[in-house]
Motif scaffolding. Structure first.
Motif, PDB file in Angstrom:
ATOM      1  N   ASP A  74       0.877  -1.103   0.032  1.00  0.00           N
ATOM      2  CA  ASP A  74       0.053  -0.117   0.163  1.00  0.00           C
ATOM      3  C   ASP A  74       1.041   1.327   0.150  1.00  0.00           C
ATOM      4  N   ASP A 101       0.352   4.176  -0.574  1.00  0.00           N
ATOM      5  CA  ASP A 101      -0.442   5.480  -0.377  1.00  0.00           C
ATOM      6  C   ASP A 101      -0.561   5.528   1.403  1.00  0.00           C
ATOM      7  N   ALA A 102      -0.256   4.216   2.181  1.00  0.00           N
ATOM      8  CA  ALA A 102      -0.546   4.277   3.421  1.00  0.00           C
ATOM      9  C   ALA A 102       0.304   5.188   4.228  1.00  0.00           C
ATOM     10  N   ALA A 139       3.774   4.416   4.896  1.00  0.00           N
ATOM     11  CA  ALA A 139       4.426   3.876   3.806  1.00  0.00           C
ATOM     12  C   ALA A 139       5.923   4.429   3.477  1.00  0.00           C
TER      13      ALA A 139
END
Length: 219
Positions: free
Chosen positions: A39, A41-42, A45
């Motif tokens: 992910d 876009d976490a 990240a």
């Protein structure tokens, strides 16, 4: 100081190898490819090609990107050719004719070799059983590479290096693209002069230093 945005497991390897060859100091910011993250876009990240901070620098969202004295470049071959001209000494062009020849070999590698070589890199794994579909795709890519690699082979059969009889940025650019197909023996065994040249390039301390840094990064 030169700043390189991008992990070494990317086309940034070309720029890093060049810097090691010419002794150019740089700062590396390890931006990772978004597709390698579950992910990207976490909130937690790591810095990646989807990160707003990176997209502000490179709207295309692709690595590598360099910054040098206020200049921002986001194409790896543009970066290596620029750095070789500015800092490279004998690794860069001695005159306009050599500059044109270095661009010619670099663009030939990028347009005629790299797309199919990348297909081989991503789908060919010596230690992994491939699907029949992947095998067919790889075989077709290898077949398309025979013609452009014969051009390289014919030239390297009578020349030690690509430009000026010495190791230059043109050798780096082509060698890093050919590396993608290097493990596919059914293809590369047809081009002994090219393989000998590639192995000579990869025996250089600049490449070996870059490669050790690459191996130290997470896969």
């Amino acid at each position: 100081m030169l700043t390189i945005h991008g992990v070494t497991r990317s086309r940034a390897s070309r720029i890093i190898w060049l810097c090691h060859e010419i002794g150019l100091e740089f700062r590396q910011i390890p931006v990772i490819q978004a597709y390698r993250l579950a992910d990207p876009d976490a909130p937690d990240a790591p810095l990646n090609t989807h990160s707003p901070a990176f997209l502000a620098l490179s709207p295309a969202g692709a690595i590598p990107v360099i910054e040098d004295d206020g200049l921002v470049l986001s194409e790896s071959l543009a970066a290596t050719l620029y750095l070789a001209r500015k800092y490279g000494g004998d690794v860069g062009p001695a005159d306009l004719a050599e500059d044109a020849q270095m661009m010619q070999w670099s663009f030939y590698a990028a347009t005629s070799i790299e797309p199919d070589a990348l297909t081989i890199l991503f789908l060919h794994a010596r230690s992994r059983l491939q699907s029949g579909e992947d095998q067919a795709i790889v075989a077709n890519a290898a077949e398309r590479l025979v013609r452009p690699l014969k051009v390289v082979e014919d030239y390297l059969s009578t020349h030690k290096h690509l430009v000026g009889g010495r190791f230059t940025v043109a050798d780096i650019n082509l060698a890093e693209i050919l590396r993608y197909a290097q493990s596919y023996g059914d293809l590369m065994s047809q081009f002994p002069a090219t393989m000998a040249w590639l192995e000579t390039c990869q025996a250089r301390p600049g490449f070996r230093k870059m490669w050790q840094e690459r191996l130290a990064e997470p896969e």
